[in-house]
Every structure is written in structure tokens, then in C-alpha cells.
Design a protein around this motif. Structure first.
Motif, short mmCIF file in Angstrom:
data_model
loop_
_atom_site.label_atom_id
_atom_site.label_comp_id
_atom_site.label_asym_id
_atom_site.label_seq_id
_atom_site.Cartn_x
_atom_site.Cartn_y
_atom_site.Cartn_z
N MET A 1 0.84 -1.19 0.00
CA MET A 1 0.00 0.00 0.00
C MET A 1 0.88 1.24 0.00
SD MET A 1 -2.33 1.41 3.13
CE MET A 1 -3.79 0.50 2.81
N LYS A 2 0.37 2.27 -0.66
CA LYS A 2 1.06 3.54 -0.57
C LYS A 2 0.02 4.66 -0.47
CE LYS A 2 1.70 4.31 -5.49
NZ LYS A 2 2.67 4.49 -6.56
N ILE A 3 0.48 5.80 -0.03
CA ILE A 3 -0.35 6.98 0.06
C ILE A 3 0.16 7.98 -0.97
CG2 ILE A 3 -1.10 8.90 1.53
CD1 ILE A 3 -2.14 6.26 2.58
N LYS A 4 -0.72 8.37 -1.87
CA LYS A 4 -0.38 9.41 -2.83
C LYS A 4 -0.62 10.76 -2.16
CE LYS A 4 -1.27 7.01 -7.10
NZ LYS A 4 -1.93 7.08 -8.40
N VAL A 5 0.37 11.61 -2.23
CA VAL A 5 0.30 12.93 -1.60
C VAL A 5 0.04 13.99 -2.68
CG1 VAL A 5 1.59 14.67 -0.32
CG2 VAL A 5 1.84 12.25 0.27
N HIS A 6 -1.05 14.71 -2.52
CA HIS A 6 -1.36 15.84 -3.40
C HIS A 6 -0.93 17.09 -2.64
CE1 HIS A 6 -3.52 13.05 -5.98
NE2 HIS A 6 -4.13 12.59 -4.89
N HIS A 7 0.37 17.33 -2.72
CA HIS A 7 1.02 18.34 -1.87
C HIS A 7 0.39 19.71 -1.95
CE1 HIS A 7 4.31 21.18 -0.83
NE2 HIS A 7 4.39 20.36 0.20
N LEU A 46 -3.55 2.48 10.28
CA LEU A 46 -3.20 3.84 10.70
C LEU A 46 -3.06 4.77 9.50
CD1 LEU A 46 -0.58 3.49 13.58
CD2 LEU A 46 -2.81 4.61 13.67
N ALA A 47 -2.45 4.27 8.44
CA ALA A 47 -2.27 5.09 7.23
C ALA A 47 -3.62 5.47 6.63
CB ALA A 47 -1.42 4.34 6.21
N GLN A 48 -4.54 4.52 6.58
CA GLN A 48 -5.87 4.80 6.05
C GLN A 48 -6.60 5.82 6.90
OE1 GLN A 48 -7.38 0.80 5.93
NE2 GLN A 48 -6.93 0.59 3.75
N ARG A 49 -6.51 5.68 8.21
CA ARG A 49 -7.15 6.66 9.11
C ARG A 49 -6.56 8.05 8.91
NH1 ARG A 49 -7.22 3.02 14.58
NH2 ARG A 49 -8.87 1.62 13.92
N GLY A 50 -5.24 8.11 8.82
CA GLY A 50 -4.59 9.41 8.61
C GLY A 50 -5.01 10.04 7.30
N ALA A 51 -5.07 9.25 6.24
CA ALA A 51 -5.47 9.78 4.93
C ALA A 51 -6.91 10.27 4.96
CB ALA A 51 -5.28 8.71 3.86
N ARG A 52 -7.79 9.49 5.58
CA ARG A 52 -9.20 9.88 5.64
C ARG A 52 -9.43 11.11 6.52
NH1 ARG A 52 -10.52 4.06 6.17
NH2 ARG A 52 -10.57 4.50 8.38
N SER A 53 -8.51 11.40 7.42
CA SER A 53 -8.69 12.54 8.33
C SER A 53 -8.41 13.88 7.65
CB SER A 53 -7.78 12.39 9.54
OG SER A 53 -6.43 12.62 9.20
N CYS A 54 -7.84 13.86 6.47
CA CYS A 54 -7.47 15.10 5.79
C CYS A 54 -8.73 15.79 5.23
CB CYS A 54 -6.49 14.82 4.66
SG CYS A 54 -6.02 16.31 3.76
N PRO A 55 -9.05 16.98 5.71
CA PRO A 55 -10.26 17.66 5.23
C PRO A 55 -10.15 18.13 3.77
CG PRO A 55 -9.08 19.06 6.78
CD PRO A 55 -8.38 17.73 6.76
N GLU A 56 -8.95 18.29 3.25
CA GLU A 56 -8.77 18.73 1.86
C GLU A 56 -8.64 17.57 0.88
OE1 GLU A 56 -7.08 20.24 4.38
OE2 GLU A 56 -8.39 21.99 4.31
N ARG A 57 -8.62 16.33 1.41
CA ARG A 57 -8.42 15.14 0.57
C ARG A 57 -7.07 15.21 -0.16
NH1 ARG A 57 -12.28 12.91 3.15
NH2 ARG A 57 -14.41 13.22 2.50
N LEU A 59 -4.59 13.45 0.66
CA LEU A 59 -3.97 12.13 0.77
C LEU A 59 -4.90 11.09 0.17
CD1 LEU A 59 -2.81 12.58 4.44
CD2 LEU A 59 -1.40 12.79 2.40
N GLU A 60 -4.33 10.24 -0.66
CA GLU A 60 -5.13 9.22 -1.35
C GLU A 60 -4.50 7.85 -1.13
OE1 GLU A 60 -6.15 8.13 -6.01
OE2 GLU A 60 -5.37 10.08 -5.50
N VAL A 61 -5.30 6.91 -0.67
CA VAL A 61 -4.82 5.55 -0.46
C VAL A 61 -4.77 4.84 -1.80
CG1 VAL A 61 -5.28 3.33 0.66
CG2 VAL A 61 -5.76 5.48 1.88
N ALA A 62 -3.64 4.21 -2.08
CA ALA A 62 -3.48 3.45 -3.33
C ALA A 62 -2.92 2.08 -2.98
CB ALA A 62 -2.55 4.18 -4.28
N GLU A 63 -3.58 1.06 -3.45
CA GLU A 63 -3.07 -0.29 -3.24
C GLU A 63 -1.95 -0.53 -4.23
OE1 GLU A 63 -4.03 -2.15 -0.72
OE2 GLU A 63 -5.56 -0.72 -0.12
N ASP A 64 -0.99 -1.37 -3.85
CA ASP A 64 0.13 -1.69 -4.76
C ASP A 64 -0.32 -2.54 -5.92
OD1 ASP A 64 2.01 -0.29 -3.29
OD2 ASP A 64 2.42 -1.99 -1.99
#
Length: 64
Positions: A1-7, A46-57, A59-64
Motif C-alpha cells: 500500500m502507498k499513500i499518494k500525496v497531493h502536496h 493507521l495510514a488509512q485513518r490518517g489519509a481519511r482525516s485530511c479535510p482537503e483530501r 492524501l489518497e490511499v493506493a493499493e500496490d
């Protein structure tokens, strides 16, 4: 799994960091560092919870 960051979407709320400081790294101003995040095994929930907590979206969860 990785998290895509939309900086460019990050507004520095640091909610992701407060949930998972070992996964989400911030700069000195409190904004997420650019670049995708490789999630270590066993840290997926934890990564999924952190990504979902972002109010601006910024962070995006991406499966490998």
C-alpha cells in the motif's frame, strides 16, 4: 500500500500526523512533505485513518 500525496492541496492541519506520526512527515511549517508514502507492513490501518482525516483530501490511499 502507498499513500499518494497531493502536496498542493495540503493546508497544514496536521491531522494525518496526529494519527500516525511515523507514517506522515511534515515540514517545519506543518505541511505534508511531497512525494508518495510507502506504508510499512502492519501500518495500513493507521495510514488509512490518517489519509481519511485530511479535510482537503490531499492524501489518497493506493493499493500496490
Amino acid at each position: 500500500m502507498k499513500i499518494k500525496v497531493h502536496h498542493g492541496m495540503c493546508q497544514g492541519h496536521a491531522r494525518c500526523y496526529s494519527l500516525a506520526p511515523d507514517i506522515f512527515q511534515l515540514d517545519d511549517s506543518g505541511y505534508i512533505l511531497p512525494g508518495d508514502i510507502a506504508v510499512p507492513a502492519g501500518q495500513e490501518t493507521l495510514a488509512q485513518r490518517g489519509a481519511r482525516s485530511c479535510p482537503e483530501r490531499a492524501l489518497e490511499v493506493a493499493e500496490d
